[in-house]
Structure formats: C-alpha cells, structure tokens
Design a protein around this motif. Structure first.
Motif, mmCIF file in Angstrom:
data_model
loop_
_atom_site.group_PDB
_atom_site.id
_atom_site.type_symbol
_atom_site.label_atom_id
_atom_site.label_comp_id
_atom_site.label_asym_id
_atom_site.label_seq_id
_atom_site.Cartn_x
_atom_site.Cartn_y
_atom_site.Cartn_z
ATOM 1 N N ASP A 156 47.946 9.037 39.922
ATOM 2 C CA ASP A 156 47.628 10.078 38.941
ATOM 3 C C ASP A 156 46.939 11.246 39.614
ATOM 4 O OD1 ASP A 156 46.822 8.101 35.957
ATOM 5 O OD2 ASP A 156 48.714 8.735 36.874
ATOM 6 N N GLN A 157 46.039 10.909 40.527
ATOM 7 C CA GLN A 157 45.327 11.967 41.242
ATOM 8 C C GLN A 157 46.292 12.854 41.999
ATOM 9 O OE1 GLN A 157 42.382 9.782 43.533
ATOM 10 N NE2 GLN A 157 40.875 11.317 43.001
ATOM 11 N N TYR A 158 47.224 12.192 42.693
ATOM 12 C CA TYR A 158 48.185 12.937 43.493
ATOM 13 C C TYR A 158 49.048 13.815 42.601
ATOM 14 C CZ TYR A 158 52.158 13.942 46.473
ATOM 15 O OH TYR A 158 53.144 14.576 47.171
ATOM 16 N N LEU A 159 49.554 13.234 41.507
ATOM 17 C CA LEU A 159 50.406 14.001 40.609
ATOM 18 C C LEU A 159 49.635 15.162 39.989
ATOM 19 C CD1 LEU A 159 52.318 11.125 38.795
ATOM 20 C CD2 LEU A 159 53.211 12.669 40.512
ATOM 21 N N LEU A 160 48.412 14.881 39.603
ATOM 22 C CA LEU A 160 47.595 15.922 38.989
ATOM 23 C C LEU A 160 47.362 17.057 39.978
ATOM 24 C CD1 LEU A 160 45.994 16.773 36.550
ATOM 25 C CD2 LEU A 160 44.048 15.511 37.433
ATOM 26 N N PHE A 161 47.104 16.679 41.202
ATOM 27 C CA PHE A 161 46.913 17.684 42.233
ATOM 28 C C PHE A 161 48.158 18.569 42.366
ATOM 29 C CE2 PHE A 161 46.453 19.848 46.062
ATOM 30 C CZ PHE A 161 47.466 19.510 46.935
ATOM 31 N N VAL A 209 43.937 12.928 34.181
ATOM 32 C CA VAL A 209 45.017 13.384 33.317
ATOM 33 C C VAL A 209 45.293 12.430 32.162
ATOM 34 C CG1 VAL A 209 46.914 12.371 34.646
ATOM 35 C CG2 VAL A 209 47.287 14.455 33.366
ATOM 36 N N ARG A 210 45.136 11.136 32.408
ATOM 37 C CA ARG A 210 45.380 10.185 31.324
ATOM 38 C C ARG A 210 44.396 10.405 30.182
ATOM 39 N NH1 ARG A 210 44.133 4.721 33.467
ATOM 40 N NH2 ARG A 210 42.023 5.270 32.836
ATOM 41 N N TYR A 216 54.647 12.522 32.560
ATOM 42 C CA TYR A 216 55.274 12.231 31.266
ATOM 43 C C TYR A 216 55.852 10.823 31.248
ATOM 44 C CZ TYR A 216 58.801 12.355 27.541
ATOM 45 O OH TYR A 216 59.572 12.057 26.455
ATOM 46 N N ASP A 217 56.623 10.518 32.288
ATOM 47 C CA ASP A 217 57.236 9.201 32.358
ATOM 48 C C ASP A 217 56.202 8.091 32.288
ATOM 49 O OD1 ASP A 217 59.730 10.261 34.785
ATOM 50 O OD2 ASP A 217 59.796 10.204 32.592
ATOM 51 N N ARG A 218 55.102 8.314 32.977
ATOM 52 C CA ARG A 218 54.094 7.264 33.051
ATOM 53 C C ARG A 218 53.404 7.030 31.723
ATOM 54 N NH1 ARG A 218 51.834 5.296 37.414
ATOM 55 N NH2 ARG A 218 49.645 5.716 37.100
ATOM 56 N N TYR A 219 53.170 8.099 30.974
ATOM 57 C CA TYR A 219 52.289 7.947 29.808
ATOM 58 C C TYR A 219 52.921 8.170 28.455
ATOM 59 C CZ TYR A 219 48.581 7.448 33.132
ATOM 60 O OH TYR A 219 47.805 6.985 34.144
ATOM 61 N N VAL A 220 54.179 8.521 28.417
ATOM 62 C CA VAL A 220 54.774 8.833 27.120
ATOM 63 C C VAL A 220 54.677 7.649 26.153
ATOM 64 C CG1 VAL A 220 57.127 8.295 27.897
ATOM 65 C CG2 VAL A 220 56.787 9.790 25.953
ATOM 66 N N GLU A 238 58.089 18.790 38.551
ATOM 67 C CA GLU A 238 58.548 17.410 38.763
ATOM 68 C C GLU A 238 57.386 16.442 38.632
ATOM 69 O OE1 GLU A 238 62.694 16.952 40.551
ATOM 70 O OE2 GLU A 238 61.149 15.526 39.951
ATOM 71 N N ALA A 239 56.247 16.832 39.208
ATOM 72 C CA ALA A 239 55.077 15.959 39.135
ATOM 73 C C ALA A 239 54.670 15.761 37.680
ATOM 74 C CB ALA A 239 53.920 16.554 39.937
ATOM 75 N N TYR A 240 54.715 16.827 36.909
ATOM 76 C CA TYR A 240 54.344 16.693 35.509
ATOM 77 C C TYR A 240 55.344 15.827 34.759
ATOM 78 C CZ TYR A 240 52.294 17.660 31.027
ATOM 79 O OH TYR A 240 51.677 17.508 29.811
ATOM 80 N N ALA A 241 56.593 15.961 35.096
ATOM 81 C CA ALA A 241 57.599 15.111 34.459
ATOM 82 C C ALA A 241 57.322 13.643 34.764
ATOM 83 C CB ALA A 241 59.002 15.502 34.923
ATOM 84 N N LYS A 242 56.804 13.380 35.955
ATOM 85 C CA LYS A 242 56.472 11.993 36.278
ATOM 86 C C LYS A 242 55.275 11.528 35.488
ATOM 87 C CE LYS A 242 58.544 11.441 40.746
ATOM 88 N NZ LYS A 242 58.856 12.819 41.141
#
Lengths: 189, 446
Positions: free
Chosen positions: A5-10, A70-71, A25-29, A19-23
């Motif tokens: 999450d840290q990496y994606l948020l960064f 982010v979560r 999304y995938d993780r938490y939708v 793309e990172a944000y889409a991931k």
C-alpha cells in the motif's frame, strides 16, 4: 503499515500513477463495498457509494499531501458518503432529524442480518441485535463509533484512528472504556 | 444479557458482511470507468522532482523523524533522487538500468511486484509482453554500449528473453481459453507487435555480438517467430468465432500480419538457399515451372571426399539432401500460404502459417546438421578439404585453427555470421552447434 500500500500510495502521490491507483482499487473495492453495503438500503446505492468513494479518494490524493494510509482514507471517505446519503434523504423527504444516521443504518443492518448457523431463527437474531444497538445508541458518540467500527466493520485500530481523527493510543483506550460501558448497560437488563 | 454475548451479536453482523458477494461484472465495469476518469482528471502540470522526492520522504518516514533529517536533507534528497529518478521528464534511473547496473535488480523487483499484483490473466500477459519489450531494449542498449562483459550480459538477457517467450506461449494458450474475444485480440496484437520488434532487434544485435552469444540469439529469434505465429493464430481464431463483432480484429489486420511473417520467412529461406548453394552441395534447377528447386549436387568435391566419414556421423551428402528437402518443403508451404492469403481463407491460413513456420525451423536445423557433418568430414580429411573449401565454403565460419584458410574445428561450428534471421529450434539435436552453457542466470522470471 502495509508495504505494498505504501508503495502504491507513493506512486499515486508522487507520480500520479493511474495504474497504481487502479491496483489500489483492485485491492479494496470488495472491502469498501461490504463496508457500505450493510449500511445502505439497496445494492445500487452501495455500488454508487463505492464508486464515488474511489473517485473522491483519487481527487483527495492529488490535492492533499497529508496522506499516509490509503486504506484508512478509503474507509473514511466511504463513511462520510454514507452519512451524506442519509442526510440528503432526511432533507429530501423532510424527515425531521429524529431519524438519526444511527437509526437509519441500524435498520439497514437489521434488514441485512442473515441466518445464524446455529439454528437461532432470524427473528430472534434480529431482536437480539436490535437490543444491542439500542443500548449502544445510549452511549456517547465516540464510544458508539469505536464499537461499531471495531466489531461490525472489523477494522483495525489504525484505520479507526484515521476515521475518527484521533491517534491510535486514544482509540484503544476509548475502545476499552466503551466495552465496559456497554457491559454495564446490558448487565442492568 | 451476559457481557460476552453482545460482542458475539455484533460480530455476527460482521460475518454477514463478509458473506456479501460482490458483483464481479460490476467491479470490472467500474474499474474501466475509473481508468477513463483517471486519464481525464490527470493534472496537466508535471510533478516537480523536489515535491516528488519530498512526498517520497514523507511517505516512508514518520513526521517526527523527518525533523532530524533536515540537516542532511540535501544528501537524503539526492539519494532518493537517484532511487526514484530525477525530473519527471527523464526516465527514472532504475527504469533505464541494464543488466549489470547497480539499479537493475530494483528494476526487476518493480516488474515482479507489478506482475504479482496484477489480477487478470490477460493483464498479466500484457504486462509480461511489455517486459519482453524491455528486455529487448536492454539488449539493444547493451549491444550499442561499451559496457564491460557486454557479451555475457547480452547472453543472459537473451536467455531470459527466451524463457519469457516460453512463458508467454503458455499464458497465451490459457488466455485464449478464458478471456473475452476483445481482450484476446488486443493481447494478441500487442504480442505480435512486440515480437516483430524483437526479431528486428535480434537480427541487428546478432551482427555485433561474439560468436558464442549468436547461437543464443538465433534461438531467441526462433522462439520469437513461434510466438508471433501463435499470436496471429489466436487472432484468426477470434475472427472466425461466430459471435465476435467485426471491429475486434479486421481481416486487413490479419492479412497484414500474416504477410509480414510470410515475407520474413521467405527472406530466411532465400538466405538458407544461398548458403546451401554456396557450399557447393546443391544447386538450383529450373525443372519446375513455378520456382527453382534445389537439388543435390552430385559432383561436389565434398561429396566425393565423404568416403572417410565414420558411420556415426551423417555424411555431408545425406545432410545436404535433408537440407534440400526441408528447404523445398518450406518453400512449398510458403507458396501455399500466399495462395491462402489471396483467397482470404483464414482457417486454412492458420494451419498453413504454423506449418510454414515449423518448416522454416526444420530448414535451420538441417543446415546446422549439415555444417556439423561437413565439419566432421573436414577434420578427417583435413588438408585436402581445406584447399577446396576455400572456394566453396565462404559462408561457414570457424573459430580458427590453421593458417590462411579459416580452419574448421570438429567441435563447435556455429552458424554463419551473415545477417540472416534463420530461426533455430531450441531443441536442435546437433550438440556440436549449440553452446551448452549451464550458467544460472540471475534474472529469474515467474
């Protein structure tokens, strides 16, 4: 905190990486959907709120620099949107504020409660639940929030802290006191 | 009510939420909408390096400790600058890394991370194809550079490339079974495009790499050709499926792609023919009206000298006739393919193209066998052969031994350095041709 999450948020914050944000999304939708589903009257509304949550969070990430988690942010945004939903309804239907957010979500929750596996009938389960919720509603707001977020939504303390805008230590203490208070209330019955 | 049971009651509600099923189709649709929205709302002004470095810092270091970093802040920023890359205009340092660079492992880690967290098979395959593209860029960059041990590095990267192609092949067949036609078509087109680039770059690279690496390059080329044929076959399958909309993949796209491959294969074939003819073991004859066929040249000096070949070795004459056969059948397959193109017979094309590609591989194999046969033959009749060889075997290259004429060794006689792009089957039985390295590459692929 979760390294991925840290990496994606960064990536999202510093690179505006879609793309990172889409991931994210995938993780938490699914989690966000479940979080709001119980609290809202219909599937469609749950879907709308979920989408809206992700759109708004993206915007927030672009604009704000103070995001670490982010979560937790997603849950916070979702919760606010649920509140907005009920506020809008109470305004639209000109229902006086006696129908509080708590009541609305409670009745929604009761509707959703599924059968207990151990054979208790649905009616009993709902009655029991309604009782507990009624007692909770008599606690102060902070206590209510902590208990519901912890037990019903199953959120970790760090997320609850972000949602309630407190620090984690406070939240734990709050939780402990809230549990005791509820014990007290229900023992009297 | 006892104190514990309210907890249970509340938890039951949590259980209920956990059993809620999320509509997968809705999730997918929303994701697409989200991606569109993201593109639309992307701010125009680029992120400055300083603010991105600052956010990197704030991301990973709690605010309290950041105070202590303020003094050596410039040092920290420069370190993070290296890791995260300079300005947004230039590509990040890690992304520019080639094998052997300090930051190369980081690049691979980033790739693997993104692969692991990609959900759908189609997306994984697309991502993998992108990475194949990156590998070939690395090879190109390495070939152009003066990096130390660049031969080794290129070899390892090409090795990874070959393995990636095998993965892509398996994943493509899985995707074909599971995904939507539109996704299959998009993925297949992407693969087709990338492998075209790969084949082209490999061809260029082959000229500048040392000999041991060339065999690997040729193997990778073979794998690339195989994949691109499979991709086109996938496209044809999508096209011929009954319920697919016409614009998912057009006839023109397929035809263009097939023609592209056919001309590539034809080029390979003519190179092979030239080589064979140059050995003097075969020559073209115009007995048929369609195209000159090859026949074995009975009067070649090489063949007359073959009496000294041991029984375990294939004699040059046998090898030559095998080569001739393979070349002729490959030519036939290609001609039939061209016929099918003009008839727009997609189903037939699918099969024929596969046959033609396989035939091309066999041509390559046979030429390799031929070379080893000739070499084996040569070593046993060394002197005499060398004198005649100087005029009839310009194409064969050797890792020299004797004087004026490039001598031929019994061992590895790698295929010629002419810039042909003959695909070689990676399972080439002739142990003399393939360099049998068992180096464990550090670049693993999932």
């Amino acid at each position: 905190m979760n390294l991925l999450d840290q990496y994606l948020l960064f990536r999202v914050r510093s690179r505006r990486d879609a793309e990172a944000y889409a991931k994210i999304y995938d993780r938490y939708v699914a989690s966000i959907y479940r979080f709001v589903f119980l609290k809202l009257p219909s599937k469609e509304q749950a879907e709308d709120v979920t989408s809206e949550t992700f759109l708004r969070t993206w915007q927030y990430l672009l604009d704000q620099s103070d995001v670490w988690h982010v979560r937790a942010l997603l849950y916070q945004v979702a919760r606010n949107l649920v509140a907005d939903f009920y506020r809008k309804i109470s305004k639209e239907r000109e229902i006086p504020l006696s129908v509080t957010l708590f009541d609305a979500t409670t009745s929604s929750l009761i509707d959703r409660l599924s059968d207990d596996r151990r054979g208790q009938t649905q009616t009993e389960a709902r009655a029991e639940f309604a009782l507990v919720m009624r007692s909770i509603s008599r606690l102060k707001e902070d206590y209510q929030d902590v208990l519901l977020l912890r037990y019903i939504d199953g959120l970790p303390f760090e997320d609850i802290a972000r949602i309630l805008n407190k620090n984690v230590g406070n939240v734990r203490v709050l939780f402990h006191r809230a549990s005791k208070a509820l014990d007290h209330l229900l023992e009297k019955k | 009510m006892p104190s514990l049971s309210w907890k249970r009651t509340l938890k039951r509600m949590h259980q209920t939420s956990q059993h809620v099923k999320v509509d997968e189709a809705w999730v997918g649709l929303q994701r697409q909408k989200l991606v569109v929205h993201l593109a639309k709302t992307m701010p125009v002004d680029p992120v400055s390096a300083k603010s991105s470095a600052r956010s990197y810092l704030s991301q990973f270091i709690p605010a309290r400790f950041a105070v202590f970093l303020r003094r050596p802040a410039l040092a920290m920023l420069s370190i993070f600058g290296v890791v995260t890359g300079g300005s947004v205009a230039s590509v990040s340092a890690a992304e520019r890394a080639v094998p052997g660079d300090l930051l190369y492992p980081l690049k691979i880690v980033k790739e693997q991370t993104s692969l692991v967290f990609t959900k759908s098979k189609t997306d994984k395959l697309k991502l993998k194809t992108e990475f194949v593209g990156r590998r070939i860029e690395e090879v190109k960059a390495l070939a152009l550079s003066d990096a130390p041990q660049k031969g080794e590095r290129i070899k390892e990267t090409v090795e990874v490339l070959k393995r990636d192609f095998d993965t892509v092949k398996t994943q493509l067949s899985e995707v074909k079974k599971e995904a939507q036609p539109r996704d299959i078509a998009a993925t297949a087109k992407l693969i087709d495009q990338k492998t075209k680039e790969v084949v082209k770059t490999l061809k260029d690279v082959k000229a500048v790499v040392p000999v041991e690496v060339q065999t690997k390059v040729v193997e990778a080329q073979a794998a690339a050709v195989e994949i691109s044929v499979k991709a086109v076959q996938a496209l044809i399958d999508v096209k011929t499926a009954s319920d697919v909309h016409d614009d998912v993949v057009t006839n023109e796209e397929i035809v263009e792609s097939v023609q592209d491959k056919v001309s590539g294969l034809e080029q390979n074939l003519s190179d092979a023919t030239q080589k064979l003819v140059a050995t003097g073991l075969a020559s073209t004859s115009t007995t048929s009206s369609t195209a000159p066929l090859l026949i074995v040249n009975a009067s070649s000096s090489l063949i007359t000298a073959s009496s000294t070949v041991t029984s375990t070795q294939v004699s040059p004459s046998v090898a030559a006739s095998t080569s001739v056969d393979t070349i002729n059948s490959a030519k036939l397959a290609l001609d039939q393919t061209k016929q099918l193109i003009s008839e727009q017979d997609l189903e037939g094309l699918k099969d024929k193209l596969g046959q033609a590609a396989q035939a091309a591989v066999q041509v390559e194999n046979s030429l390799v066998a031929l070379e080893s046969a000739v070499a084996a033959n040569a070593s046993s009749t060394a002197a005499a052969l060398m004198l005649t060889a100087s005029s009839t075997l310009p194409a064969l290259q050797a890792s020299g031994t004797t004087s004026t004429v490039p001598g031929m060794t019994t061992g590895t006689v790698p295929l010629s350095v002419s810039s042909s792009t003959l695909p070689v089957s990676s399972v080439s039985g002739s142990s003399s041709a393939a360099s049998t390295t068992t180096s464990t590459s550090t670049f693993k692929t999932p």
